[in-house]
Design a protein around this motif. Structure first.
Motif, mmCIF file in Angstrom:
data_model
loop_
_atom_site.group_PDB
_atom_site.id
_atom_site.type_symbol
_atom_site.label_atom_id
_atom_site.label_comp_id
_atom_site.label_asym_id
_atom_site.label_seq_id
_atom_site.Cartn_x
_atom_site.Cartn_y
_atom_site.Cartn_z
ATOM 1 N N ILE A 15 -32.623 -40.802 -1.376
ATOM 2 C CA ILE A 15 -33.550 -41.105 -0.353
ATOM 3 C C ILE A 15 -33.893 -39.743 0.192
ATOM 4 O O ILE A 15 -33.714 -38.722 0.397
ATOM 5 N N SER A 16 -35.523 -39.838 0.719
ATOM 6 C CA SER A 16 -36.305 -38.918 1.114
ATOM 7 C C SER A 16 -36.946 -39.320 2.302
ATOM 8 O O SER A 16 -37.684 -40.394 2.193
ATOM 9 N N GLY A 17 -37.254 -38.601 3.214
ATOM 10 C CA GLY A 17 -37.888 -38.876 4.208
ATOM 11 C C GLY A 17 -39.087 -37.874 4.783
ATOM 12 O O GLY A 17 -40.267 -38.095 4.333
ATOM 13 N N ARG A 18 -38.517 -37.002 5.397
ATOM 14 C CA ARG A 18 -39.437 -35.753 6.302
ATOM 15 C C ARG A 18 -40.316 -35.214 4.995
ATOM 16 O O ARG A 18 -41.626 -35.023 5.247
ATOM 17 N N ALA A 19 -39.992 -34.965 3.792
ATOM 18 C CA ALA A 19 -40.675 -34.335 2.835
ATOM 19 C C ALA A 19 -41.874 -35.069 2.398
ATOM 20 O O ALA A 19 -42.656 -34.394 2.000
ATOM 21 N N LEU A 20 -41.665 -36.593 2.367
ATOM 22 C CA LEU A 20 -42.733 -37.514 2.247
ATOM 23 C C LEU A 20 -43.868 -37.444 3.243
ATOM 24 O O LEU A 20 -44.956 -37.723 2.876
ATOM 25 N N TYR A 21 -43.221 -37.403 4.453
ATOM 26 C CA TYR A 21 -44.202 -37.659 5.394
ATOM 27 C C TYR A 21 -45.142 -36.313 5.782
ATOM 28 O O TYR A 21 -46.145 -36.368 6.087
ATOM 29 N N ASP A 22 -44.541 -35.317 5.312
ATOM 30 C CA ASP A 22 -45.297 -33.891 5.649
ATOM 31 C C ASP A 22 -46.093 -33.389 4.203
ATOM 32 O O ASP A 22 -46.699 -32.248 4.356
ATOM 33 N N GLY A 23 -45.877 -34.290 3.376
ATOM 34 C CA GLY A 23 -46.523 -33.947 2.006
ATOM 35 C C GLY A 23 -45.915 -32.925 1.111
ATOM 36 O O GLY A 23 -46.720 -32.543 0.016
ATOM 37 N N ARG A 24 -44.731 -32.472 1.286
ATOM 38 C CA ARG A 24 -43.992 -31.563 0.450
ATOM 39 C C ARG A 24 -43.569 -32.264 -0.743
ATOM 40 O O ARG A 24 -43.499 -31.891 -1.794
ATOM 41 N N ILE A 25 -43.354 -33.850 -0.976
ATOM 42 C CA ILE A 25 -43.091 -34.457 -2.013
ATOM 43 C C ILE A 25 -44.384 -35.540 -2.016
ATOM 44 O O ILE A 25 -44.465 -36.204 -1.131
ATOM 45 N N ASP A 26 -44.953 -35.417 -3.183
ATOM 46 C CA ASP A 26 -45.784 -36.551 -3.239
ATOM 47 C C ASP A 26 -45.057 -37.828 -3.934
ATOM 48 O O ASP A 26 -44.534 -37.848 -4.963
ATOM 49 N N LEU A 27 -44.998 -39.049 -3.377
ATOM 50 C CA LEU A 27 -44.299 -40.097 -3.753
ATOM 51 C C LEU A 27 -44.706 -40.504 -5.070
ATOM 52 O O LEU A 27 -43.696 -40.707 -5.911
ATOM 53 N N ALA A 28 -45.723 -40.732 -5.606
ATOM 54 C CA ALA A 28 -46.033 -41.250 -6.821
ATOM 55 C C ALA A 28 -45.514 -40.379 -7.786
ATOM 56 O O ALA A 28 -44.969 -40.678 -8.881
ATOM 57 N N GLU A 29 -45.778 -39.002 -7.632
ATOM 58 C CA GLU A 29 -45.569 -37.874 -8.673
ATOM 59 C C GLU A 29 -43.651 -37.891 -8.687
ATOM 60 O O GLU A 29 -43.169 -37.945 -9.626
ATOM 61 N N ALA A 30 -43.238 -38.179 -7.782
ATOM 62 C CA ALA A 30 -41.946 -38.143 -7.510
ATOM 63 C C ALA A 30 -41.048 -39.215 -8.210
ATOM 64 O O ALA A 30 -40.002 -39.282 -9.064
ATOM 65 N N VAL A 31 -41.754 -40.374 -7.989
ATOM 66 C CA VAL A 31 -41.641 -41.684 -8.818
ATOM 67 C C VAL A 31 -41.363 -41.416 -10.377
ATOM 68 O O VAL A 31 -40.666 -41.743 -11.070
ATOM 69 N N ALA A 32 -42.618 -41.027 -10.771
ATOM 70 C CA ALA A 32 -42.857 -40.563 -12.235
ATOM 71 C C ALA A 32 -41.813 -39.670 -12.737
ATOM 72 O O ALA A 32 -41.248 -39.937 -13.764
ATOM 73 N N LEU A 33 -41.336 -38.871 -12.083
ATOM 74 C CA LEU A 33 -40.228 -37.929 -12.363
ATOM 75 C C LEU A 33 -38.962 -38.423 -12.631
ATOM 76 O O LEU A 33 -38.175 -38.453 -13.588
ATOM 77 N N LEU A 34 -38.772 -39.210 -11.566
ATOM 78 C CA LEU A 34 -37.378 -39.804 -11.665
ATOM 79 C C LEU A 34 -37.265 -41.042 -12.772
ATOM 80 O O LEU A 34 -36.212 -41.414 -13.251
ATOM 81 N N ASP A 35 -38.775 -41.436 -13.074
ATOM 82 C CA ASP A 35 -38.537 -42.441 -14.153
ATOM 83 C C ASP A 35 -38.520 -41.791 -15.313
ATOM 84 O O ASP A 35 -38.361 -42.679 -16.402
ATOM 85 N N GLY A 36 -38.844 -40.691 -15.463
ATOM 86 C CA GLY A 36 -39.097 -39.882 -16.746
ATOM 87 C C GLY A 36 -37.744 -39.725 -17.417
ATOM 88 O O GLY A 36 -36.674 -39.790 -17.071
ATOM 89 N N PRO A 37 -37.866 -39.385 -18.729
ATOM 90 C CA PRO A 37 -36.420 -38.877 -19.384
ATOM 91 C C PRO A 37 -35.679 -37.749 -18.617
ATOM 92 O O PRO A 37 -36.277 -36.981 -18.034
ATOM 93 N N ASP A 38 -34.417 -37.965 -19.072
ATOM 94 C CA ASP A 38 -33.680 -36.872 -18.359
ATOM 95 C C ASP A 38 -34.002 -35.254 -18.731
ATOM 96 O O ASP A 38 -33.815 -34.542 -17.796
ATOM 97 N N ASP A 39 -34.448 -35.251 -19.973
ATOM 98 C CA ASP A 39 -34.641 -33.855 -20.481
ATOM 99 C C ASP A 39 -35.974 -33.329 -19.767
ATOM 100 O O ASP A 39 -36.555 -32.344 -19.966
ATOM 101 N N ALA A 40 -36.805 -34.170 -19.042
ATOM 102 C CA ALA A 40 -38.030 -33.832 -18.477
ATOM 103 C C ALA A 40 -37.791 -33.408 -17.052
ATOM 104 O O ALA A 40 -38.742 -32.880 -16.216
ATOM 105 N N ALA A 41 -36.557 -33.589 -16.522
ATOM 106 C CA ALA A 41 -36.096 -33.051 -15.151
ATOM 107 C C ALA A 41 -36.133 -31.462 -15.008
ATOM 108 O O ALA A 41 -36.465 -31.115 -14.008
#
Length: 245
Positions: A219-245
């Motif tokens: 779960i993420s809140g503040r970082a999404l609101y203030d732009g520290r995390i881009d939601l689409a980029e975060a979803v792609a990261l978590l969807d990717g292979p473990d070795d891409a983390a």
């Protein structure tokens, strides 16, 4: 891993607190429905909603805001805060809520939680909020002597859909999640665990993904609101292979 954007509701608005302090609320949106829609359009597959006033009052308070969110999106929504009895639980599930989060009730009325999980398979989660490893309830205002892992184990055979684990000292502080405590909890039970509190960057998401514990999501809140995390980029990261983390 799923990313759950957080919409915390206080007095009808979307806010973020600092370490659970209702007096330290930052308002990010006065329109919960529009905020939910924006998160959904950015690619999230779930939304995490908390009725903050309800958590203190022990009953739903921001019902109109929750209704607006449910009307605005088609992605599944999980809700915590003020769900302490069967009538409230049934109301929200019938209204279209995908998953109800029971936190204070898990400590004060575990039989209700077990009965709810049995009656609604896959639609009841347990919220475990801890400060210094010990569970806090009633909107984090009341401390207990119960260890977070101990409480989680009490529901091992109850059929709950997930455990949402929040480290209160990290919540809203933008200092990173408590990796050690979160991983330890996830390893201690077979119930899917969703991490919450302190996630402030893509690096934090990478660390959670690589922590070696079987986490279901974050779960993420503040970082999404203030732009520290881009939601689409975060979803792609978590969807990717473990070795891409």
């Amino acid at each position: 891993m799923n990313l759950y954007p957080a919409i915390d509701l206080k007095d009808g608005a979307c806010v973020r607190l600092l370490r659970g302090d209702m007096a330290a609320a930052t308002v990010f949106s006065e329109d919960p429905g529009a905020q939910a829609r924006a998160f959904a359009e950015a690619g999230c597959r779930w939304l995490h909603i908390v009725d903050l006033n309800g958590a203190f009052a022990g009953r739903p308070v921001n019902g109109a805001a929750v209704d607006a969110i449910l009307d605005a999106v088609t992605v599944p929504v999980q809700l915590g805060g003020g769900i302490r009895d069967r009538a409230v639980l049934e109301h929200w599930l019938e209204r279209g809520l995908r998953r109800a989060i029971l936190g204070t009730a898990a400590v004060r009325d575990p039989d209700f939680v077990r009965a709810a999980a049995a009656a609604h398979p896959g639609r009841v989660a347990v919220g475990i909020d801890a400060r210094g490893g010990r569970v806090a309830v009633a909107g984090w205002a009341e401390a207990t002597e119960i260890e977070a892992v101990e409480l989680a184990k009490r529901f091992e055979d109850a059929g709950v859909a997930a455990i949402i684990y929040t480290d209160i000292d990290r919540d809203g502080a933008m200092q990173g999640p408590n990796l050690a405590a979160t991983a330890a909890l996830a390893r201690a039970v077979s119930i899917p665990v969703i991490a919450s509190g302190g996630v402030s960057s893509l690096d934090d998401l990478r660390a959670l993904k690589a922590c070696g514990a079987p986490l279901d999501g974050v779960i993420s809140g503040r970082a999404l609101y203030d732009g520290r995390i881009d939601l689409a980029e975060a979803v792609a990261l978590l969807d990717g292979p473990d070795d891409a983390a």
